[in-house]
Design a protein around this motif. Structure first.
Motif, short mmCIF file in Angstrom:
data_model
loop_
_atom_site.label_atom_id
_atom_site.label_comp_id
_atom_site.label_asym_id
_atom_site.label_seq_id
_atom_site.Cartn_x
_atom_site.Cartn_y
_atom_site.Cartn_z
N ILE A 1 0.82 -1.22 0.00
CA ILE A 1 0.00 0.00 0.00
C ILE A 1 0.86 1.28 0.00
CG2 ILE A 1 -1.80 1.29 1.21
CD1 ILE A 1 -2.84 -1.21 -0.18
N PRO A 2 1.86 1.38 0.92
CA PRO A 2 2.72 2.57 0.82
C PRO A 2 3.45 2.67 -0.51
CG PRO A 2 3.46 1.11 2.60
CD PRO A 2 2.14 0.63 2.16
N VAL A 3 3.85 1.53 -1.07
CA VAL A 3 4.54 1.58 -2.36
C VAL A 3 3.59 2.07 -3.45
CG1 VAL A 3 5.60 0.17 -4.17
CG2 VAL A 3 6.29 -0.14 -1.79
N PHE A 4 2.35 1.57 -3.44
CA PHE A 4 1.35 2.06 -4.42
C PHE A 4 1.19 3.57 -4.29
CE2 PHE A 4 -1.20 -2.16 -4.46
CZ PHE A 4 -0.21 -2.71 -5.25
N THR A 5 1.09 4.02 -3.04
CA THR A 5 0.87 5.46 -2.83
C THR A 5 2.03 6.27 -3.38
OG1 THR A 5 -0.19 4.76 -0.79
CG2 THR A 5 0.13 7.10 -1.09
N ILE B 1 11.72 -5.44 3.60
CA ILE B 1 10.79 -4.31 3.60
C ILE B 1 11.53 -2.98 3.50
CG2 ILE B 1 9.23 -2.99 5.11
CD1 ILE B 1 8.08 -5.64 6.06
N ALA B 2 12.59 -2.85 4.33
CA ALA B 2 13.35 -1.60 4.33
C ALA B 2 14.00 -1.37 2.98
CB ALA B 2 14.41 -1.64 5.43
N LEU B 3 14.55 -2.45 2.41
CA LEU B 3 15.22 -2.34 1.12
C LEU B 3 14.22 -1.96 0.02
CD1 LEU B 3 18.21 -3.03 1.33
CD2 LEU B 3 17.78 -4.96 -0.20
N GLY B 4 13.06 -2.61 0.05
CA GLY B 4 12.03 -2.32 -0.96
C GLY B 4 11.62 -0.86 -0.92
N LEU B 5 11.34 -0.36 0.29
CA LEU B 5 10.90 1.03 0.42
C LEU B 5 12.01 1.99 -0.03
CD1 LEU B 5 8.84 1.23 3.73
CD2 LEU B 5 8.07 1.66 1.40
N THR B 6 13.26 1.65 0.36
CA THR B 6 14.38 2.52 -0.04
C THR B 6 14.49 2.59 -1.55
OG1 THR B 6 15.50 1.67 1.92
CG2 THR B 6 16.81 2.97 0.39
N LEU B 7 14.39 1.43 -2.20
CA LEU B 7 14.51 1.38 -3.65
C LEU B 7 13.43 2.22 -4.32
CD1 LEU B 7 15.45 -2.27 -4.66
CD2 LEU B 7 16.65 -0.14 -5.21
N VAL B 8 12.19 2.04 -3.84
CA VAL B 8 11.08 2.77 -4.46
C VAL B 8 11.27 4.28 -4.29
CG1 VAL B 8 8.61 3.24 -4.29
CG2 VAL B 8 9.44 0.90 -4.30
N CYS B 9 11.69 4.68 -3.07
CA CYS B 9 11.89 6.10 -2.82
C CYS B 9 13.04 6.65 -3.65
CB CYS B 9 12.14 6.37 -1.35
SG CYS B 9 10.67 6.11 -0.36
N LEU B 10 14.07 5.84 -3.84
CA LEU B 10 15.20 6.26 -4.65
C LEU B 10 14.76 6.48 -6.09
CD1 LEU B 10 18.22 6.56 -3.85
CD2 LEU B 10 18.62 4.46 -5.13
#
Lengths: 215, 289
Positions: free
Chosen positions: A73-77, B15-24
């Motif tokens: 969900i956060p990734v979609f957002t 999870i942390a890696l995934g979020l970091t990648l997406v934000c990058l």
């Protein structure tokens, strides 16, 4: 990935008719009421949503394997926010006149339920190409819905279409006002149901056992 | 609901890696698009400003509009003011006494983005030595056939929620020639009415003293006055002022928008302050324009 994706034509028709975001799923009604005071405004927001929907569906499908389902969900957002910001900056740079009018609504697309629901329901389960067509169909459905509501309200409330005067009569101010937006959407929803009944389909409420809740 | 087990270490890392990648990825995409679109956006904003100024001053298409930017520099208790005109940068002290004049290089004069100008100014006067240095405001001079046709001051005033930004057109005698609200976030149907002719035109045609005496009244706007205010824009500014002079003088107060006294007072105070400040400043920079 257990089920094969439906054919492209089905996906397009689904967005336009069977699962039309506004008239069938009753999602994103708030902007639909706010913006559809004229065909032009409705079309412009419709196009913006269409582009964001297609890009977001494709992106979600692309990253679904590397993303832990717990954070989808956060990734979609974030994905939606990226494309909305890109739209926002591009419009401001290339179409300043359009941006002046729809700039406010473009930023709101981030919170449109229809976009994230398509990513969750479709893009997570299917490969990129079907996701593209699903986003295409749903975006087109939203665009068509906005154009229809806009045309209805502009014609009755202002006697014109796309700014050109069509009929001469005392315009129905109510149709332009926010309350009229709800009436308009209700009427078109009824029309959708009527067509379904004539075609011998079951109404959505019956299909789902009645009394289901809209998101 | 079933209680979820806390994620194990491997999952937390993923999870942390995934979020970091997406934000990058987000940062790269947004940065790239910003880099590509920003110049065009700056150009658009500028074009719109110029059009607003042209309309406010009633200038012809060939008229020239010069921007004057103002900076403040604090060194301890000591204050210096800087004015950047297209050709010159003037440094004056608190009393308006000239300290130094710099000439502006061509590439800065023709620069589109205000950032480029600010950077040059900061470099030219060694802004790093100041305790506090910053851009504080600007005004525009409209030139027609080499003569000054009028001034437009950009002003800000605290509105009901956030700043209201406005352009105030001022004639050679420091009278108000027009008001345009450029940016605001007042409530639609209430404070947002400040952009309507029946409110903003109430300031037009008033001299300096008359403007400084303006007060806001909650009385209803008289019909005849409202009609006159709505008609500005259909005709030339001077013709309108001449025709409506008796009405302007017989309505020495600003009629507040119903339900939006705060927004109405905010604009009134902003206009008064912008005008009186402009007169003070003009006495200083007049010679350098």
């Amino acid at each position: 990935m257990s089920k094969p994706p439906p054919p492209v034509s089905t996906m397009l028709m689904r967005g336009l008719f069977e699962e039309n975001p506004v008239y069938r799923l009753a999602l994103s009604l708030c902007p639909a009421v706010a913006v559809t005071t004229s065909v032009k405004n409705g079309l412009m927001l419709g196009v913006a949503v269409f582009v964001v929907q297609v890009l977001s569906s494709v992106s979600a499908s692309l990253v679904k394997h590397i993303i832990n389902p717990k954070i989808r969900i956060p990734v979609f957002t974030i994905i939606i926010a990226i494309w909305v910001s890109v739209m926002d900056m591009t419009l401001a740079a290339l179409f300043p006149h359009i941006y002046e009018e729809v700039g406010l609504y473009v930023k709101l697309i981030v919170a449109f339920a229809i976009i994230i629901s398509r990513m969750e329901l479709f893009s997570m389960k299917y490969p990129v190409v079907p996701s593209f067509w699903d986003g295409f169909g749903m975006g087109l459905g939203f665009l068509a819905a906005m154009a229809m509501a806009g045309a209805f309200r502009e014609l009755l409330g202002n006697g014109s279409l796309l700014g050109f005067p069509i009929v001469e009569f005392q315009p129905l101010l109510l149709v332009i006002l926010p309350a009229g937006g709800f009436f308009t959407i209700g009427l078109i929803m009824a029309l959708y149901n009527l067509v379904d009944v004539k075609l011998g389909h079951k109404l959505p409420e019956e299909k789902m056992g009645g009394g289901h809740q809209h998101g | 609901m079933e209680k979820q087990a806390p994620p194990d270490l491997r999952e937390m890392v993923s999870i942390a890696l995934g979020l970091t990648l997406v934000c990058l990825a987000a940062a790269i995409i947004l940065g790239g698009v910003y880099f590509l679109t920003e110049p065009a956006k700056v150009r658009n904003v500028r074009a719109r400003e110029q059009a607003t100024i042209q309309e406010l001053l009633g200038l012809e298409a060939g008229a020239r509009i010069e921007e004057v930017r103002r900076y403040l520099s604090w060194k301890g208790k000591h204050l210096e003011v800087l004015y950047l005109t297209p050709k010159r940068l003037v440094r004056v002290d608190e009393t308006g006494e000239e300290l130094e004049t710099y000439s502006v290089p061509v590439e800065v004069e023709t620069a589109q983005s205000p950032d480029a100008k600010d950077e040059w100014v900061m470099e030219a006067v060694n802004a790093a030595d100041s305790d506090d240095f910053g851009y504080v405001g600007r005004f525009f001079v409209g030139l027609e056939d080499g003569r000054t046709a009028g001034y437009v001051v950009e002003g800000v005033t605290p509105g009901y929620k956030t700043w209201i930004r406005f352009f105030l057109a001022i004639d050679a005698d420091f009278g108000v020639q027009g008001l345009e609200i450029v940016e605001h976030e007042e409530d639609p149907g209430l404070g947002a009415e400040i952009t309507q002719p029946y409110f903003k035109n109430q300031f037009v045609g008033r001299g300096f003293a008359q403007t400084q005496d303006l007060e806001v009244t909650k009385d209803p706007l008289p019909n005849k006055w409202e009609k006159a205010l709505e008609s500005l824009g259909d005709q030339d500014f001077e013709a309108w002022v001449q025709a409506q002079r008796p009405l302007i003088d017989s309505h020495p107060k600003i009629y507040a928008i119903t339900g939006s006294t705060i927004s109405s007072e905010a604009v009134t105070n902003g206009v008064k302050r912008a005008l009186s400040n402009f007169r003070t400043r003009m006495n200083v920079v007049e010679d350098y324009l």
